[in-house]
Design an enzyme around this catalytic site. Structure first.
Site, PDB file in Angstrom:
ATOM      1  N   LYS A 146       1.249   7.333  13.828  1.00 45.29           N
ATOM      2  CA  LYS A 146       0.627   6.148  14.383  1.00 45.29           C
ATOM      3  C   LYS A 146       1.429   5.700  15.573  1.00 45.29           C
ATOM      4  CE  LYS A 146       1.205   3.618  10.397  1.00 45.29           C
ATOM      5  NZ  LYS A 146       1.274   2.447   9.543  1.00 45.29           N
ATOM      6  N   ASP A 173      -2.408   8.582  10.401  1.00 44.29           N
ATOM      7  CA  ASP A 173      -2.806   7.254   9.998  1.00 44.29           C
ATOM      8  C   ASP A 173      -4.325   7.314   9.789  1.00 44.29           C
ATOM      9  OD1 ASP A 173      -1.931   4.742   9.365  1.00 44.29           O
ATOM     10  OD2 ASP A 173      -2.397   3.918  11.332  1.00 44.29           O
ATOM     11  N   HIS A 262      -7.479   8.036   0.687  1.00 45.91           N
ATOM     12  CA  HIS A 262      -7.062   6.774   1.302  1.00 45.91           C
ATOM     13  C   HIS A 262      -7.985   5.642   0.849  1.00 45.91           C
ATOM     14  CE1 HIS A 262      -6.304   3.678   4.292  1.00 45.91           C
ATOM     15  NE2 HIS A 262      -5.153   4.275   4.502  1.00 45.91           N
TER      16      HIS A 262
END
Lengths: 381, 381
Positions: A146, A173, A262
């Protein structure tokens, strides 16, 4: 306490769902009865045909147990035939319409081993991921590339430093997609190459895990591209593309890469303790059913609001016996710092993936040194 | 009220999200600032690189307006490049991680017309569905085949009676999947045939809309099978298989059947007024972005808990200007009765699909007569 008058087991194979119901005992019993019909026939009781449909298809309250004066656990069983053999319909019978009613939370699933045979679950699981990474014992170290907005070359430069420093898993990310400033394919190629180069130099087995979450018609080709570029795993956000899309990736024979799940857009399921789905069921059991090898969630005490107990319940869900389904790794992240590693080791023990993103940047400006420090911190515990 | 010190528009094309934040003004401002970072760079402010990333990629608070002492609307803009051009990533930037934080609700989306060009939206919309059904003016009449557990032949017999009685849309109950007691293919063939037979006899244009929600790898083939069997639409539950799977079906050139979106498993987004996504955005705007031609939701005063105002807000979301995206039909259901039709007409006007399931069974034992009564009730208003 068991309520008199509650039906007791009917014949045939059934699975069970434990719901947490808000209300007094009489209200909870009404709610439980409504769930039995709502989740199956969706018919008023008086219109439901007698015989098999009334006796088997309608859900059956097997127990109602007080948690406190205003909360009850209802154990409701359903015939396995209501589901057939697939994940979307399992989620539908478990919570489809009842998700729309307040004061009902799915606490846990109790699925018979024979029924679980319809699901392959995680391809790697804890043991498989450890073998893949050649890390037999200690906690796994993970960080994220990121911020969003960096071009692929800069992300690859970061990946190289993390890999040199001995991180095991370098993931995108989850905000990195296919964007003008960072196209998916260029990013995946460059980061895979950077990590491979670092591995050749260090002898480590670091993997790069790109975010392949994408429009559904491009998902498989993203996964194939990642694999052919040398990526060592896949990051998927099932809240954005559906649990069954992740299941399809896990089942896909030729792909065979570990999957990290995620939690993006799944927060609304767990944000209230009186509605939605428990942390245990969502990030533990359902993530496993849907094929995740590691389940990412925000750790307690970071910038999110999960409690220590909720995090511990997720760990329990990753490992609770579920037929042939493998245990998976909990991967707590979300504002974690190096300073908290010792405390986290206390809760999680060795079977955990420590996901530290921003926190790995602010120890010093030397990212490689920060990673080495992180690794030593974990190794010496 | 606008808060001094809030940034004002940065350059380049941006879309806006209005969030409802719970807290005092100072807390709301902190939350708004956190959202700007959380939804984009996921980096602490001090680690975010200056220049383009800090100025353009990070979200920008454009306004903060008090709703009451403890609720604020924050208007936050994001660069269109953060999304690229797809629905999963739009949902991710809008609410991915912030869904996990309490006291943040997505109130509405404000997407520029140029950005909306990335989305086809509903293929039929209100006008297209009216043309498909040859019903130019009045509200549309819909019912559901149920209960779960009936074999295909009995469901087809029900479908025949509904079609004879002049119902426009006969959909599967969303609990009907591919089950041992009612296989998908046999059900679709028999019900399509029954409705076609009734249409030949009545001259009406009733359509059968099977539930094609299924494992992601079987979705397109289910849709193709439905189309080739003579089904006149597709029922899809995007909460079970993902919004983008529905979008793919709507985009699919050769399929070209109207899509009804079912709210199963979406309840957790709307069950709290302080978290999740508003009814307006979820069942209105997002359903349209994802290609639904009609959006099913539980009406106020039925067996669910939506308020009249929330239902009115869904209607607003189905028709609010969104670039080239067509307006779609609201389809309130969930415990509706014939007695409530006049009152519903008052709220909904003519552009509505009345979805009456169980309520169509208990007026009399003669289903055809009940349907005729329903149709006359609507036609004479």
């Amino acid at each position: 306490m068991t309520i008199p008058g509650v039906h007791v087991s009917v014949s045939g194979e059934r699975f069970r769902v434990v719901y947490r119901l808000t209300g007094r005992e009489d209200e909870a019993l009404v709610k439980a009865r409504e769930i039995c019909f709502e989740q199956t026939v969706e018919f008023p009781e008086e219109l439901t045909p007698p015989g098999d449909i009334r006796e088997r298809i309608v859900g059956c309250i097997e127990a109602l147990e007080a948690q406190d004066a205003n909360h009850f656990h209802a154990v409701i069983s359903y015939a396995v035939e209501t589901v057939g053999a697939d994940l979307p319909q399992l989620l539908n019978v478990v919570f489809g319409n009842s998700s729309i009613k307040p004061g009902i939370r799915v606490e846990r699933l109790e699925l018979p081993d024979t029924f679980l045979r319809h699901f392959n679950g995680p391809r790697f699981g804890r043991e498989g991921l450890r073998a893949w990474l050649k890390v037999p014992l200690r906690p796994l170290l993970c960080t994220a590339l990121k911020p969003m907005g960096l071009p692929p070359a800069e992300l690859a430069a970061l990946a190289y430093q993390f890999a040199r420093g001995g991180i095991d898993i370098i993931k995108d990310d989850h905000g990195l997609a296919d964007q003008p400033f960072s196209g998916f394919r260029e990013r995946v190629e460059r980061c895979s190459e950077a990590v491979a180069r670092a591995n050749r130099e260090t002898g480590f087995n670091c993997i790069y895990v790109p975010n392949i979450t994408a429009p559904i018609d491009g998902l498989i080709s993203n996964a194939q591209f990642a694999k052919s570029s040398g990526a060592g795993g896949l990051l998927v956000a099932p809240g954005l593309i559906g649990f069954d899309a992740m299941r399809q990736l896990a089942d896909g024979g030729r792909l065979a890469l570990p999957i990290m799940s995620h939690p993006a857009l799944q927060g609304s399921f767990v944000v209230s303790s009186e509605s939605g789905i428990s942390h245990y069921a969502l990030f533990g059991q359902i993530a496993r059913l849907a094929g995740a090898d590691a389940t990412i969630y925000p750790n307690y005490g970071g910038r999110f609001s999960f409690s220590r107990e909720e995090c511990a319940s997720i760990v329990a869900g990753t490992v609770v016996p579920m037929g042939h389904l493998r245990p998976i790794f909990p991967a707590p992240g979300g504002g974690m710092s190096l300073a908290r590693v010792p405390e986290m080791l206390e809760l999680y023990g060795r079977d955990v993936i420590f996901l530290i993103g921003g926190g790995l940047h602010n120890r010093s400006r030397d990212l490689v040194a920060n990673c080495i420090y992180f690794r030593e911190l974990v190794e010496k515990m």
